[in-house]
Design a protein around this motif. Sequence first.
Motif: not given
Length: 443
Positions: A313, A351-352, A354-355, A357, A376
């Motif tokens: 990121d 995390r990704m 949830a995003q 990604r 990103d």
Amino acid sequence: MQFVKILIVLPAGQPHKLEFGPIKMSFREAPLTATSLAALIPDDLKAEVKIVDESVSPVPFQEQFDLVGVSVLTGTSSRAYKIADIFRERNSKVVLGGVHVTLMPEEARQHADSIVIGFAEQTWPQLLNDFSQNRMKPVYRQQKIDLKNLPVPRRDLQKKLGYTVADTVFATRGCRGKCDFCSIVAAEFGWHTRPVRDVINEIKAIKSKRIAFNDVNLTDDPVYAKELFREMIPLKKIWGGLASTRVTEDDELIELLQKSGCRYLLLGFESIDNQMLRGINKGFNKFEKYSEVVRKLHGIGIIVQGCFILGMDGEDPGIFKRTLDAVHELKIDIPRYALFTPYPKSKPFQRMKAQGRILHEKWEYYDTQHVVILPDKMSPKQLDDGFKWIYKETFKLKNDFTRTLGSGKNFGISFIGNLAYKLYIKKLYQDLNRFPAEVLPGC
Ligand code: SF4
């Protein structure tokens, strides 16, 4: 007498598998998993054991086995499940273990009669005893690990040719680091050491002069590492292994590295940007210290293999050129690149995910050599193109030459090591399967 026929398989990992017609080679040191599992088989089982590293030998599907053990990494899990399914169809009992099984036990159970979660030193012999008495359980979970008095790995069963170093040993397990991309952290393996005396006795029994440690961070505990290296001095071996950039913070450790015969180290530099390093929880790496790290290791005749991760990121398409320039300037003898790969269950994965990604969950692409995320600041295609580009540029002949001039007396070995990467780059460019078909249009 009826023997129990056991097969232990390491499924082929694409990045380090090289084929020249019928000849298969592995672009790595010999793994210890299969030889160690073979050594742990209790004598009273009267087992006939075969081990196969699919990177260098084919899986003997035509043979019948009573029990098949398959070691599973995330990147090899699809292949591992396929192998497991084939042998189960032929009425072999199949056991799956390894990092990916520890991360994804429910998934692995669908392809196995039994799974081993965590390390196998105590659970694998227990499982085999249960198997011999027809009471094998569906799940074995290592609670505490005891690395004392381990049996000597069955190197006699291992193929001798096809590896960069055939004789490997380990002294430690796990790592105390908390780098959030690391599968060791996601699997919560902790940190464990073997008694130094055990390691030394094992090394003494190895005839060849060249050995390699396959610990993920051999010098994580400098006190332990120093004791080990001190004891290694009289053995007069030449060795290599993995360490962190912190290895050069301790002058006594550096001296002992040299005296014990260390000739190369693979270091995870990961990034040339301190902000990125903090972002992956590897803030102890500091870019401004890299040249000193390399200089100190070169100063004692150690070849530096340096690993850099791309696609973190905050990285834009300029990262490839900046990293390339840094690698040359630092005179990293043998650079290696990996794509940022969030392993299942790891913090970055959650995390990704949830995003939105995570591009897909086809684990065979989670081998650090394929893009599996939506970066990103660039597209997945830009990341993939940049990854291939930096590999090609790094290992251009003139770049190999100027960079490895920094290797001093190790110039020849470093240069040959660089030439070997050309085979890998050819394979990388020939790989038409960079993304799964359903993902490609959106790239
Ligand atoms: S130092 Fe290396 S082995 Fe340890 S957690 Fe970080 S990446 Fe993993």
